[in-house]
Scaffold this active site. Structure first.
Site, PDB file in Angstrom:
ATOM      1  N   GLY A 135       0.844  -1.198   0.000  1.00 14.32           N
ATOM      2  CA  GLY A 135       0.000   0.000   0.000  1.00 14.32           C
ATOM      3  C   GLY A 135       0.874   1.240   0.000  1.00 14.32           C
ATOM      4  O   GLY A 135       2.075   1.160   0.286  1.00 14.32           O
ATOM      5  N   LYS A 136       0.323   2.360  -0.338  1.00 15.66           N
ATOM      6  CA  LYS A 136       1.070   3.640  -0.236  1.00 15.66           C
ATOM      7  C   LYS A 136       0.056   4.769  -0.325  1.00 15.66           C
ATOM      8  O   LYS A 136      -0.981   4.644  -0.966  1.00 15.66           O
ATOM      9  CB  LYS A 136       2.080   3.755  -1.373  1.00 15.66           C
ATOM     10  CG  LYS A 136       3.114   4.849  -1.204  1.00 15.66           C
ATOM     11  CD  LYS A 136       4.179   4.513  -0.166  1.00 15.66           C
ATOM     12  CE  LYS A 136       5.514   4.301  -0.767  1.00 15.66           C
ATOM     13  NZ  LYS A 136       6.542   3.668  -0.048  1.00 15.66           N
TER      14      LYS A 136
END
Ligand code: GLU
Length: 450
Positions: A135-136
């Site tokens: 994720g980011k």
């Protein structure tokens, strides 16, 4: 008469509009170099798909993130003005465990950048065999223009707006560009205030990279730099290269660049060139990385550092050195820079610093690349240790963290190096292959529901 006076107030004196024009900017932006970061992630993935047989339906799944969250949230700033901010969280894949990856605060954050960075986190965690996916996220604003109080309010409001889109077993943010342990402490505190009272203690691991007093792991801050140094040591062993007396150029002197330079200097390497977005400097006898780091801590950038001689960006890239470490923004080593470079190895401290054309030129010129998903993975490895410590209510001592990190970095480096030799491919593709094979095995056993 008074009423007509009010209507006569010129437009410029009206309160500022709530929506900044920046917020309406096209969300699929290319970078200043005209290249879209997600396109780079796609090209790198395709190269791995060309090398190993990955099931067509899995290829389709892995090419896109699962979730792309965009949030607009208002914050009352210390100036009294209410500003609307744009925040992102992209969740690429969670077949191996909770989504995991940093939150960046930067004025150029855009959706496709978060998509690329989230995708790379999936490969990074799978490569390191961590029970995490990718994720980011980020908020599109320049943190250097805001007071500490504003930063706290922006962080807390963003965390609140994310709500249940993050969680200790769902999606676990961490520091990235423009964020640090203080931001993580505020995120953890805000999140723990929106869950029920009885859950407050158990949700500390909703973020990693916290300060040690708030449940962070000893050694987390230095972890990315330390991991980079372990990779360099492995490379030097294989190349029969002596690190004592080696020369070093580092682009970006934040957490990653400064910690790497400090540790390497203790091993006898000399930092002969350094730079950030404010300029580039050389010092043939070597900079003192401790003094540089202290300067950046006080001033925010390298600008005005009294020592060394200033040079152009091209001169910086053309510096004759042994080890070149891009530890700043993405897409810094493209065709132009790759042709200038004069080093033995590029170690990608940043995520996505080299584009495909740049990489091909470096390879043709015999310059080795230690790719981002391996080189800078020490950060997320120690994030995992932090998450585990929180889950078990433990605190490990720093030597324990360092030893575990070293073992994991060295083993993964060796595995990637062996894969590259065996399949006659570059290190990046070898790292992708290891990550993809792990993911494929899990998908094959679990199947796709229904
Ligand atoms: N932002 C770091 C990275 O790009 C760390 C991520 C984490 O610790 O979750 O790897």
């Amino acid at each position: 008469m008074q009423a007509s006076k009010i209507t006569a107030v010129p437009r410029t004196k009206q309160p500022a509009p709530m929506i900044d024009k920046d917020l309406d900017a096209e969300i699929i932006e290319p970078t200043e170099k005209g290249e879209n970061l997600f396109k780079l992630a796609e090209k790198q993935l395709q190269r791995a798909f060309d090398v190993i047989a990955i099931d067509a339906s899995l290829q389709t799944i892995l090419k896109q993130p699962k979730n792309e969250i965009i949030i607009h949230f208002p914050v009352k700033l210390s100036t009294g003005k209410v500003q609307l901010f744009k925040g992102y969280r992209v969740q690429h894949n969670n077949i191996l465990g909770p989504f995991k990856g940093g939150i960046r605060f930067h004025q150029n954050v855009y959706l496709d950048e978060c998509k690329a960075l989230a995708t790379w986190m999936t490969w990074k965690c799978a490569l390191q065999n961590l029970p995490f996916g990718g994720g980011k996220g980020g908020v599109k604003f320049d943190p250097s223009l805001h007071t500490k109080e504003d930063l706290e309010h922006i962080t807390r409001r963003f965390t609140h707006a994310l709500g249940n889109n993050i969680g200790p077993e769902w999606d676990v943010p961490a520091p990235d560009m423009g964020t640090n342990a203080q931001i993580m402490d505020w995120m953890m505190d805000t999140y723990s205030n929106i869950v029920s009272m009885s859950d407050k203690q158990s949700v500390k691991r909703v973020v990693t990279g916290k300060s040690t007093v708030c449940g962070g792991s000893p050694g987390r801050e230095e972890a990315t730099g330390r991991g980079i140094v372990h990779c360099i040591t492995q490379w030097a062993d294989e190349a029969r290269f002596n690190l004592a007396g080696a020369t070093l150029a580092v682009q970006g002197f934040g957490n990653v660049g400064s910690n790497t330079a400090k540790i390497l200097s203790r091993m006898g390497a000399s930092l002969i060139a350094v730079g950030d977005h404010t300029g580039y400097w050389r010092h043939p006898e070597g900079f003192n990385p401790y003094k540089l780091a202290e300067y950046v801590r006080q001033k925010g950038t390298l600008q005005g550092y009294p020592g060394g001689e200033s040079m152009t960006r091209d001169e910086f890239f053309a510096t004759k050195c042994d080890i070149f470490i891009p530890a700043a923004l993405e897409l810094q080593i493209c065709e132009h820079e790759a042709k200038l470079m004069n080093c033995k190895v590029v170690v990608e401290g940043a995520n996505g610093p080299t584009n495909v054309e740049g990489e091909t030129i470096l390879a043709n010129r015999g310059i080795h690349i230690i790719p981002d998903i391996l080189a800078n993975s020490g950060g997320v490895v120690v994030s995992y240790f932090e998450w585990l410590q929180n889950k078990r209510s433990e605190t490990w001592d720093i030597e324990d963290v360092r030893t575990r990190l070293e073992t994991r970095m060295n083993n993964t480096y060796q595995m990637a190096s062996e894969k590259a030799r065996h399949l006659q491919i570059d290190m990046r593709t070898a790292c992708y292959v290891i990550a993809l094979e792990r993911l494929q095995e899990v998908y094959a056993r679990r199947g796709i529901w229904p």
